[in-house]
Design an enzyme around this catalytic site. Structure first.
Site, PDB file in Angstrom:
ATOM      1  N   ASN A  45       0.442  -1.182   0.550  1.00 40.67           N
ATOM      2  CA  ASN A  45       0.076   0.126  -0.163  1.00 40.67           C
ATOM      3  C   ASN A  45       0.858   1.349  -0.210  1.00 40.67           C
ATOM      4  OD1 ASN A  45       0.470  -1.208   2.773  1.00 40.67           O
ATOM      5  ND2 ASN A  45      -1.385  -0.005   3.207  1.00 40.67           N
ATOM      6  N   GLU A  47       0.484   5.147   0.816  1.00 36.99           N
ATOM      7  CA  GLU A  47      -0.436   6.195   1.102  1.00 36.99           C
ATOM      8  C   GLU A  47      -0.599   7.796   0.673  1.00 36.99           C
ATOM      9  OE1 GLU A  47      -0.597   5.786   5.398  1.00 36.99           O
ATOM     10  OE2 GLU A  47      -2.123   3.898   4.817  1.00 36.99           O
ATOM     11  N   CYS A  56      -4.060   0.521  -2.741  1.00 35.57           N
ATOM     12  CA  CYS A  56      -4.034   0.099  -1.774  1.00 35.57           C
ATOM     13  C   CYS A  56      -2.877  -1.255  -1.920  1.00 35.57           C
ATOM     14  CB  CYS A  56      -5.589  -0.989  -1.962  1.00 35.57           C
ATOM     15  SG  CYS A  56      -6.618  -0.564  -0.381  1.00 35.57           S
ATOM     16  N   GLU A  58      -3.229  -4.036  -3.366  1.00 38.23           N
ATOM     17  CA  GLU A  58      -3.927  -4.687  -4.695  1.00 38.23           C
ATOM     18  C   GLU A  58      -3.333  -4.114  -5.624  1.00 38.23           C
ATOM     19  OE1 GLU A  58      -4.993  -4.466  -1.542  1.00 38.23           O
ATOM     20  OE2 GLU A  58      -6.446  -6.101  -1.028  1.00 38.23           O
ATOM     21  N   CYS A  97     -10.089  -5.659   1.047  1.00 39.39           N
ATOM     22  CA  CYS A  97     -11.502  -4.772   0.688  1.00 39.39           C
ATOM     23  C   CYS A  97     -12.294  -4.929  -0.346  1.00 39.39           C
ATOM     24  CB  CYS A  97     -10.390  -2.986   0.632  1.00 39.39           C
ATOM     25  SG  CYS A  97     -10.657  -2.526  -0.541  1.00 39.39           S
ATOM     26  N   CYS A 100     -11.112  -3.965  -3.878  1.00 41.99           N
ATOM     27  CA  CYS A 100      -9.815  -4.661  -4.040  1.00 41.99           C
ATOM     28  C   CYS A 100     -10.214  -6.132  -4.537  1.00 41.99           C
ATOM     29  CB  CYS A 100      -8.558  -5.031  -2.975  1.00 41.99           C
ATOM     30  SG  CYS A 100      -8.375  -2.907  -3.302  1.00 41.99           S
TER      31      CYS A 100
HETATM   32  N1  THU Z   1      -5.707  -1.724   2.744  1.00 44.26           N
HETATM   33  C1  THU Z   1      -4.768  -2.437   1.955  1.00 44.26           C
HETATM   34  O1  THU Z   1      -3.856  -2.132   1.331  1.00 44.26           O
HETATM   35  N2  THU Z   1      -5.536  -2.789   0.698  1.00 44.26           N
HETATM   36  C2  THU Z   1      -6.663  -3.947   1.946  1.00 44.26           C
HETATM   37  O2  THU Z   1      -7.371  -4.561   1.122  1.00 44.26           O
HETATM   38  C3  THU Z   1      -7.619  -3.439   2.752  1.00 44.26           C
HETATM   39  C4  THU Z   1      -6.736  -1.844   2.707  1.00 44.26           C
HETATM   40  C5  THU Z   1      -4.661  -1.059   3.029  1.00 44.26           C
HETATM   41  C6  THU Z   1      -5.311   0.950   3.010  1.00 44.26           C
HETATM   42  C7  THU Z   1      -4.292   1.483   4.162  1.00 44.26           C
HETATM   43  O3  THU Z   1      -3.870   1.932   3.446  1.00 44.26           O
HETATM   44  C8  THU Z   1      -3.887   1.317   5.025  1.00 44.26           C
HETATM   45  O4  THU Z   1      -4.313  -0.901   4.793  1.00 44.26           O
HETATM   46  C9  THU Z   1      -5.716   1.732   6.138  1.00 44.26           C
HETATM   47  O5  THU Z   1      -6.709   1.514   5.573  1.00 44.26           O
END
Ligand code: THU
Length: 140
Positions: A45, A47, A56, A58, A97, A100
């Site tokens: 991920n 940010e 994310c 994914e 999530c 994703c």
């Molecule tokens: N996150 C992911 O990278 N993938 C997911 O499927 C769930 C959430 C990340 C996004 C964010 O940077 C952190 O997790 C907290 O939500």
């Protein structure tokens, strides 16, 4: 049928997780997948100060998939995903999530297996009755 080495796939997800850019959530995520032609792709991920723009793990995995060699056509031979895993900062399995799951569905081979918090599940189980490329074709 391609052999899936889940330990190796999880190790790749953990390596990816260590590359995460997470100054805001401090919640690193790593994802890894196996392609139909036996390659591993991975992502972390990434940010952003504008929080909602976060990528994310994914998303970054799909970038890796295409940078490694998709020819750009949907479902290009050998480029679909057959197995997927995702880990948190402790190396524990994390569910992708909802958004994703949709992203993964687009690039999955039918029956793609995901390692989930409730065991091995197919992509069809984690996103039932998914909207996908076929719906666009059939309802033109
Ligand atoms: N996150 C992911 O990278 N993938 C997911 O499927 C769930 C959430 C990340 C996004 C964010 O940077 C952190 O997790 C907290 O939500």
């Amino acid at each position: 049928m391609i052999e899936i080495n889940w330990d190796a796939l999880r190790a790749v997800a953990n390596s990816a997780m260590r590359r995460a850019y997470v100054p805001y959530s401090k919640f690193p995520v790593g994802a890894a997948a196996l392609t139909e032609d036996g390659r591993m792709v991975s992502g972390c991920n990434i940010e952003n100060a504008s929080y909602g723009l976060t990528l994310c793990a994914e998303c970054s995995l799909l970038s890796d998939l295409f940078m490694q060699g998709a020819d750009g056509s949907q479902g290009a031979a050998g480029n679909r995903l057959v197995a997927f895993t995702c880990v948190d900062g402790h190396g524990n399995i994390l569910m992708p999530c909802g958004r994703c799951r949709q992203l993964l569905f687009e690039h999955s081979a039918p029956g793609m297996i995901l390692e989930t918090v409730s065991g091995m599940r197919t992509i069809e189980q984690v996103i039932p009755d998914a909207f996908g490329p076929r719906d666009l074709e059939e309802r033109k």
